[in-house]
Design a protein around this motif. Structure first.
Motif, PDB file in Angstrom:
ATOM      1  N   PRO A   8      -5.963  -1.214  -2.791  1.00 40.41           N
ATOM      2  CA  PRO A   8      -6.250   0.147  -3.276  1.00 40.41           C
ATOM      3  C   PRO A   8      -6.776   1.082  -2.194  1.00 40.41           C
ATOM      4  O   PRO A   8      -6.600   2.289  -2.279  1.00 40.41           O
ATOM      5  CB  PRO A   8      -7.300  -0.088  -4.369  1.00 40.41           C
ATOM      6  CG  PRO A   8      -7.910  -1.411  -4.047  1.00 40.41           C
ATOM      7  CD  PRO A   8      -6.818  -2.223  -3.424  1.00 40.41           C
ATOM      8  N   ASN A   9      -7.427   0.525  -1.168  1.00 44.63           N
ATOM      9  CA  ASN A   9      -7.997   1.362  -0.101  1.00 44.63           C
ATOM     10  C   ASN A   9      -7.283   1.130   1.227  1.00 44.63           C
ATOM     11  O   ASN A   9      -7.897   1.182   2.290  1.00 44.63           O
ATOM     12  CB  ASN A   9      -9.496   1.096   0.034  1.00 44.63           C
ATOM     13  CG  ASN A   9      -9.808  -0.392   0.188  1.00 44.63           C
ATOM     14  OD1 ASN A   9      -8.899  -1.231   0.119  1.00 44.63           O
ATOM     15  ND2 ASN A   9     -11.062  -0.720   0.387  1.00 44.63           N
ATOM     16  N   HIS A  10      -5.990   0.897   1.164  1.00 45.31           N
ATOM     17  CA  HIS A  10      -5.216   0.598   2.384  1.00 45.31           C
ATOM     18  C   HIS A  10      -5.262   1.742   3.389  1.00 45.31           C
ATOM     19  O   HIS A  10      -5.153   1.518   4.594  1.00 45.31           O
ATOM     20  CB  HIS A  10      -3.758   0.287   2.019  1.00 45.31           C
ATOM     21  CG  HIS A  10      -3.034   1.426   1.360  1.00 45.31           C
ATOM     22  ND1 HIS A  10      -2.339   2.369   2.082  1.00 45.31           N
ATOM     23  CD2 HIS A  10      -2.915   1.772   0.060  1.00 45.31           C
ATOM     24  CE1 HIS A  10      -1.810   3.253   1.239  1.00 45.31           C
ATOM     25  NE2 HIS A  10      -2.142   2.918   0.018  1.00 45.31           N
ATOM     26  N   ARG A  60      -8.922  -3.197   5.637  1.00 48.51           N
ATOM     27  CA  ARG A  60      -8.993  -3.200   4.172  1.00 48.51           C
ATOM     28  C   ARG A  60      -7.754  -3.865   3.563  1.00 48.51           C
ATOM     29  O   ARG A  60      -7.849  -4.514   2.522  1.00 48.51           O
ATOM     30  CB  ARG A  60      -9.142  -1.772   3.638  1.00 48.51           C
ATOM     31  CG  ARG A  60     -10.422  -1.075   4.061  1.00 48.51           C
ATOM     32  CD  ARG A  60     -11.672  -1.808   3.569  1.00 48.51           C
ATOM     33  NE  ARG A  60     -12.083  -2.905   4.428  1.00 48.51           N
ATOM     34  CZ  ARG A  60     -12.789  -3.959   4.039  1.00 48.51           C
ATOM     35  NH1 ARG A  60     -13.122  -4.095   2.777  1.00 48.51           N
ATOM     36  NH2 ARG A  60     -13.130  -4.902   4.882  1.00 48.51           N
ATOM     37  N   THR A  61      -6.616  -3.699   4.213  1.00 49.02           N
ATOM     38  CA  THR A  61      -5.416  -4.411   3.763  1.00 49.02           C
ATOM     39  C   THR A  61      -5.607  -5.910   3.933  1.00 49.02           C
ATOM     40  O   THR A  61      -5.298  -6.705   3.031  1.00 49.02           O
ATOM     41  CB  THR A  61      -4.191  -3.939   4.569  1.00 49.02           C
ATOM     42  OG1 THR A  61      -4.029  -2.537   4.419  1.00 49.02           O
ATOM     43  CG2 THR A  61      -2.930  -4.643   4.107  1.00 49.02           C
ATOM     44  N   GLY A 106       0.845  -1.190   0.000  1.00 50.45           N
ATOM     45  CA  GLY A 106       0.000   0.000   0.000  1.00 50.45           C
ATOM     46  C   GLY A 106       0.875   1.231   0.000  1.00 50.45           C
ATOM     47  O   GLY A 106       1.332   1.688  -1.044  1.00 50.45           O
ATOM     48  N   CYS A 111      -7.695   3.278   4.383  1.00 48.03           N
ATOM     49  CA  CYS A 111      -8.924   3.189   5.183  1.00 48.03           C
ATOM     50  C   CYS A 111      -8.761   2.317   6.425  1.00 48.03           C
ATOM     51  O   CYS A 111      -9.705   2.172   7.205  1.00 48.03           O
ATOM     52  CB  CYS A 111     -10.074   2.656   4.331  1.00 48.03           C
ATOM     53  SG  CYS A 111     -10.528   3.737   2.970  1.00 48.03           S
ATOM     54  N   THR A 120     -14.153  -3.743   9.432  1.00 46.73           N
ATOM     55  CA  THR A 120     -13.915  -2.348   9.088  1.00 46.73           C
ATOM     56  C   THR A 120     -12.945  -1.735  10.100  1.00 46.73           C
ATOM     57  O   THR A 120     -12.694  -2.298  11.165  1.00 46.73           O
ATOM     58  CB  THR A 120     -15.225  -1.538   9.104  1.00 46.73           C
ATOM     59  OG1 THR A 120     -15.816  -1.621  10.413  1.00 46.73           O
ATOM     60  CG2 THR A 120     -16.209  -2.065   8.064  1.00 46.73           C
TER      61      THR A 120
END
Length: 212
Positions: free
Chosen positions: A84-86, A92-93, A58, A88, A167
């Motif tokens: 792509p959204n690391h 997400r990773t 990331g 967050c 999350t």
């Protein structure tokens, strides 16, 4: 048709910003031999029974990938993906790694490893995999030392949907609290609690592995 034997993937989380050691990035920090931390961590994982080995990148992805590829003693080269959204959060990773592991039908579980825990040895990883394959009905396997659990954590495929639904920045901690009593335990040493995420700890890492 012969059914593939179940196997366990390893997911190495290496997407974080390493803010506690800024401006240095802990995963790029060298040990006493000059090997970057991420490469040292991967040496033990790639020598284990885990297959495939998936590294989730990331922040500073190109640099981390280059550092991870410096080790010439790797027999089972890892697969690199980017979350792509690391930014967050850790969840997400982790989800990116679980998604990648899910594409392998024979993968029965995933060992979630942290890139900044280079003291985790191949023997522990293999014992965790053996324990899981012997008890595939369990949610997973955790290593324990003196009554305390640590990392890495092995999750069975049945837990993948719950892992994907997490999350925030706490990773799988809520699931661990929920399922810990049902998870198999493997005896380990203090290395399961030893990460390197402060300047003082990086100085300690720089003195490690002097014998190679």
């Amino acid at each position: 048709m012969t059914r593939a034997r179940p196997r366990v993937a390893a997911i190495v989380l290496a997407a974080g910003g390493s803010s506690r050691t800024a401006p240095l990035h802990k995963l790029l920090a060298p040990d006493a031999t000059g090997l970057p931390m991420i490469a040292r961590t991967l040496r033990a994982i790639t020598a284990s029974r885990a297959n495939p080995v998936i590294v989730v990148l990331g922040h500073r992805a190109a640099e981390i990938r280059a550092a991870a590829s410096m080790d010439r003693q790797v027999d089972n080269p890892p697969q690199f993906i980017t979350a792509p959204n690391h930014a967050c959060g850790l969840s997400r990773t982790l989800a990116a790694g679980i998604r990648a592991a899910s594409t392998y039908p024979a993968v029965a579980g995933a060992l979630v490893c942290l890139g900044d825990m280079p003291l985790i040895g191949t023997d522990l990883i293999d014992r965790m995999i053996t324990a899981f394959l012997a008890h595939p009905d369990r949610p997973g396997v955790v290593p324990a030392h003196e009554g305390r659990r640590g990392n890495p954590v092995l999750w069975g495929r049945a837990m993948f949907p719950a892992l994907l639904a997490l999350t925030g920045d706490r990773g799988a901690r809520p699931l661990l609290h929920q399922h810990e009593a049902d998870m198999a335990r493997v005896a380990a040493g203090p290395e399961i609690m030893a990460d390197f995420d402060t300047p003082d700890r990086l100085a300690d890492f720089a003195r490690r592995f002097a014998d190679g």
